[in-house]
Design an enzyme around this catalytic site. Structure first.
Site, PDB file in Angstrom:
ATOM      1  N   ASP A 607      11.065  91.607  48.931  1.00 48.52           N
ATOM      2  CA  ASP A 607       9.963  90.742  49.651  1.00 48.52           C
ATOM      3  C   ASP A 607       8.750  91.335  49.261  1.00 48.52           C
ATOM      4  OD1 ASP A 607       9.105  89.049  51.171  1.00 48.52           O
ATOM      5  OD2 ASP A 607      10.480  89.448  53.045  1.00 48.52           O
ATOM      6  N   ASP A 677       9.843  80.229  53.745  1.00 41.08           N
ATOM      7  CA  ASP A 677      10.411  80.725  55.044  1.00 41.08           C
ATOM      8  C   ASP A 677      10.760  79.620  56.158  1.00 41.08           C
ATOM      9  OD1 ASP A 677      10.469  83.471  54.836  1.00 41.08           O
ATOM     10  OD2 ASP A 677       8.230  83.717  55.580  1.00 41.08           O
TER      11      ASP A 677
HETATM   12  C1  GLA Z   1       9.550  87.598  55.264  1.00 38.26           C
HETATM   13  C2  GLA Z   1      10.606  87.029  54.532  1.00 38.26           C
HETATM   14  C3  GLA Z   1      11.582  86.577  55.968  1.00 38.26           C
HETATM   15  C4  GLA Z   1      11.905  87.846  56.582  1.00 38.26           C
HETATM   16  C5  GLA Z   1      10.745  88.771  57.031  1.00 38.26           C
HETATM   17  C6  GLA Z   1      11.162  90.048  57.352  1.00 38.26           C
HETATM   18  O1  GLA Z   1       8.612  86.811  55.900  1.00 38.26           O
HETATM   19  O2  GLA Z   1      10.233  85.652  54.105  1.00 38.26           O
HETATM   20  O3  GLA Z   1      12.747  86.069  55.315  1.00 38.26           O
HETATM   21  O4  GLA Z   1      12.732  88.657  55.542  1.00 38.26           O
HETATM   22  O5  GLA Z   1       9.750  88.868  55.815  1.00 38.26           O
HETATM   23  O6  GLA Z   1      10.170  90.754  57.796  1.00 38.26           O
END
Ligand code: GLA
Length: 866
Positions: A607, A677
């Site tokens: 991420d 997301d």
């Molecule tokens: C980001 C990702 C999510 C999740 C969060 C965890 O927002 O896009 O899918 O993994 O981090 O903190």
């Protein structure tokens, strides 16, 4: 003397032509040397370029040609040459100085190279087989250090022709270079001035105009007045560059792939540029990048180096995609490019596609549709700040794409090389659908990892538990995960940090030790328990980041990217680590190696939840701040590359606070990316449609969640059309939803080879209609799957699949039908591809948030036929 030799040779050739009998040996000195280019003076028959007898390392030669780098001589042999022989070296008139390389090329390919030769070095013999060569090229380079003293001799040089073939034909020194794929030909021409000009790409090819506006890779500061492709400050402060042609080579990597390298140099400086292309013939894909080297007495400053600066003619429509967090790619805009400059860019440093996108579509001569129109899709393979400019000077449009020059001047020391990211161009004269299918074929081969392996079903705990879990809660999810048919479990954020536990997003990033309270024995038992239950185990990580509330930040506050004397500008309570600093590179590699080395881990989600807003590095020092943007991304790629190589069997998901890093620069180290997301399936339908212009669905992670509270059947059907995953608390799922999920997973396993390895046809655009529809067809056209996603109530009209074999019969079957809905009326029927494409299949849905997934499969029994 010269006249006598020429006459003799002409007589020899004439005799050969007349009788058709004898092999001819044609001295190079007998040919029309006016066509041989030189960097100084002119080529001389039987003499060195300075007018003295030919002499290499003290040895004299009675015959041959004296020339001066850079020199080029092109001869047409018509495939009738036998051999070229010569003794080559730097002429003694250079006084022991000078350095050159002699090259013999056949049809653009290097057949023989002398290697670097310097003054005083003994002659090297060349004996080059010319079998099949149509155009022979003799070239002398300046050895990459400027032309001074480069007196070069082709001594005793002659061309042996086949019996009765006649002599070689001298050709104009300037040539045409074509970058060709199956249906695209970008035609370049070297002008009298040595510059390279491009015939603009258009629907109806216009003849090349050798005017500065049509220069292929224009340079700033020496006459060109529009947006340049290259802007450089030379070591002596000169802000102008002039690039002229030095030579071209074309090499076939495979039957489908050709690499073309066009060499350019500045006659006033030892400054060299190579414009490089990898053409994929059958896919109509051109990869383009630029390489720069120099031998100036000090560093050169690169202010702008484009990956590509293609010229287009006629009406050019630009389709680009704007977005934001949770709205990635959701706003496609198509507009006519008009005089002025339209800019799409990112200045975020570590993310390309958060807002604007480095992927776009140009329609030439009119707006393209899915099945009609001339389109050129572009995508810059770069995860940092980018800039794509569409510069219309009233006569045509230039698409300049590359690293964003914003605040990022680079210092290039002599001898070092700068290579730009790759720009991808994909061409079709048959509309957007054909373009995408070619793009997907290229991507499965080169754009993503393991592009010929369908993806497994993933269950992620993020939407189910958020940060609130421990060993038992996670391990308790395995049984239902297995029951329902998922294959891979992903543990998301929240598993690490002790002094500053990662119980929310305020703390812990940087401290990648498992949290002792939640996971007293670390990750290994959790992974082992998953594997024991028949599930693969994956893990979330964000190695590039640090929370100020972390032990890492306590120890190394200077490791974060930040600006001195400014308040910390936090995003999601975190900062980006300064990857330009070798200690940070080492630390991050240690983190990654430590996590992925845990036995049982075979998947990771990488991420990146913030971008750069205070681009300062304490490592780079006051003079080096502008290097941060590119150095960061290059160090990141080095880390990703090392990860992919060290853990070849670990599947990787690229995530960047959602879809902030949807680009082919990073994707080549990954198997998939997290498009957004936002998992509301009503938005995922248009979003995935837009991503699919550029990316194959196997790379688009699509998870079933409760986002938007849509019916489970609709959510599952949308996820099935890409790379299927789930973010659900299965322990709390009502029985009916569980049954729908189980059915969807089973169906996904049956069709994933069709959707992920087959061809995608976008049928009904969800942006414009009450529903969206797609179909996928296997390469042998034996199976297909149709998806219909109802976004609003609408008429139950048929969906018309495409790409089927018109002759073949297909049996219609609805996959995982929605409970309580009337079954598909045509279920069980067998129709020919022609009938299906003409009459269509009518999905079993007509109301908003209903979906239908229909397989068109092989005919099972003869009684099933209509
Ligand atoms: C980001 C990702 C999510 C999740 C969060 C965890 O927002 O896009 O899918 O993994 O981090 O903190």
């Amino acid at each position: 003397m010269k006249f006598a030799r020429m006459t003799l040779a002409a007589l020899m050739i004439a005799a050969g032509l007349a009788t058709g009998l004898r092999a001819e040996t044609v001295p190079l000195s007998s040919l029309d040397l006016k066509q041989m280019t030189t960097g100084w003076s002119e080529a001389k028959a039987g003499l060195g370029v300075a007018g003295h007898p030919l002499s290499i390392a003290g040895r004299k030669y009675a015959d041959g040609v004296g020339t001066h780098a850079r020199s080029e001589f092109r001869l047409g042999l018509g495939g009738k040459g036998r051999q070229f022989v010569a003794q080559v070296g730097v002429d003694d008139s250079a006084g022991g100085r000078g350095s050159v390389e002699f090259l013999v090329l056949g049809d653009g390919r290097v057949l023989w190279a002398s290697g670097l030769m310097t003054g005083g070095q003994a002659a090297k013999p060349a004996a080059v087989d010319l079998e099949g060569v149509k155009t022979l090229e003799l070239r002398v380079t300046d050895g990459d250090d400027g032309e001074s003293d480069d007196h070069a001799d082709w001594a005793d040089a002659r061309i042996e022709m086949k019996d009765g073939a006649g002599g070689p034909v001298t050709l104009a020194p300037h040539e045409t270079i074509t970058l060709a794929t199956l249906s695209l030909a970008v035609a370049l021409q070297v002008g009298e001035d040595g510059r390279i000009y491009q015939q603009p790409v258009s629907r109806a090819a216009a003849p090349a105009k050798l005017v500065r506006d049509d220069e292929f890779y224009p340079q700033a500061g020496d006459g060109y007045v529009w947006e340049p492709a290259l802007q450089v400050v030379h070591a002596d402060g000169n802000t102008s560059t002039t690039l002229v042609f030095s030579g071209v080579t074309q090499t076939n990597e495979t039957a489908d792939i050709t690499v073309t390298r066009i060499g350019l140099h500045d006659p006033a400086y030892p400054f060299n540029v190579a414009l490089c292309f990898r053409t994929h013939r059958d896919e109509d894909v051109i990869e383009q990048w630029t390489e720069i080297r120099h031998a100036e007495p000090g560093a050169v400053t690169l202010q702008r180096v484009e990956s590509s600066s293609l010229l287009l003619a006629g009406d050019v429509y630009l389709t680009h995609f704007f977005g934001d967090w949770a709205k990635e790619m959701l706003s496609p805009i198509t507009e006519l490019v008009t005089p002025g400059t339209k800019v799409l860019d990112s200045k975020l440093g570590v993310r390309a596609s958060q807002f604007n996108n480095p992927s776009f579509i140009l329609s030439l001569g009119g707006k393209a549709g899915e099945t009609n129109g001339t389109v050129l899709a572009g995508s810059l393979a770069w995860s940092g700040s980018f800039e794509c400019e569409f510069d219309d000077n009233g006569a045509g449009v230039r698409a300049l794409c590359g690293i964003n020059p914003f605040a990022s001047a680079r210092t290039l020391p002599a001898g070092a090389e700068f290579v730009t990211p790759t720009m991808l161009w994909v061409w079709s004269t048959n509309g957007l659908g054909d373009m995408s299918r070619k793009f997907h074929r290229w991507a499965r081969d080169f754009g993503v990892r393991d592009g010929h392996t369908p993806r497994q079903v993933l269950l992620n705990n993020w939407e189910a538990t958020g940060f609130d879990f421990d060993f038992d809660r996670i391990a308790g999810l395995y049984e239902p995960a297995k029951e329902i048919g998922t294959e891979l479990f992903l543990l998301d954020d929240g598993w690490f940090g002790n002094k500053y536990p990662r119980v929310n997003d305020r703390a812990g990033l940087g401290d990648w030790q498992p949290n002792r309270k939640r996971l007293p024995n670390g990750l290994e038992p959790l992974a082992a328990a998953a594997v024991k239950r028949g599930l693969r185990f994956g893990i979330w990580m964000e190695p590039e980041m640090v929370n100020p509330q972390s032990e890492l930040f306590d120890r190394h506050p200077d490791w974060a990217i930040r600006q001195p004397k400014r308040n910390l500008d936090l995003q999601r309570h975190q900062l980006v680590l300064d990857l330009t600093r070798p200690a940070v590179q080492e630390y991050e590699w240690g983190v990654i190696r430590g996590i992925l080395g845990v036995p049982g881990i075979s998947y990771a989600k990488w991420d990146c939840n913030r971008y750069l807003t205070q681009p300062g590095s304490t490592y780079l020092g006051p003079a080096g701040q502008s290097e941060l943007w590119v150095d960061y991304v290059e160090a990141l790629y080095a880390l990703m590359d090392k990860t992919a190589r060290t853990f070849p069997n670990t599947e990787l998901m690229l995530c960047s606070g959602g879809g902030g890093r949807a680009d082919y620069g990073a994707l080549k180290y990954f198997h998939e990316f997290w498009p957004s997301d936002n998992t509301d399936p009503t938005l995922r339908v248009p979003m995935q449609w837009d991503y699919s212009y550029f990316f194959p669905v196997m790379a688009l992670a699509s998870h079933v969640t409760h986002w938007g509270n849509r019916p489970m059947h609709f959510a599952c059907s949308v996820a099935m059309s890409a790379r299927f995953g789930m973010d659900l608390d299965l322990t709390k799922l009502p029985a009916q939803d569980k049954a729908i999920c189980t059915g969807a997973i089973q169906a996904y396993k049956e069709i994933r080879d069709v959707t992920q390895l087959g061809d995608l046809y976008r049928l009904e655009d969800p942006h414009a209609n009450f529903r969206g529809a797609l179909d996928f067809v296997t390469p042998d056209r034996s199976r297909a799957v149709v998806f219909a996603f109802q976004l609003k109530d609408g008429p139950d009209t048929p969906v018309h699949p495409q790409g089927l074999d018109p002759e073949r019969r297909y049996t219609i079957r609805e996959l995982n039908p929605a409970p309580g809905r009337a079954p598909l009326a045509q279920a069980g029927q067998s129709l020919t591809g022609a009938e299906l494409m003409a009459e269509g299949v009518t999905p079993s849905c007509a109301h908003a948030v209903e979906a239908s997934v229909i397989e068109l499969g092989p005919v099972v029994t003869s009684t099933a036929a209509r």
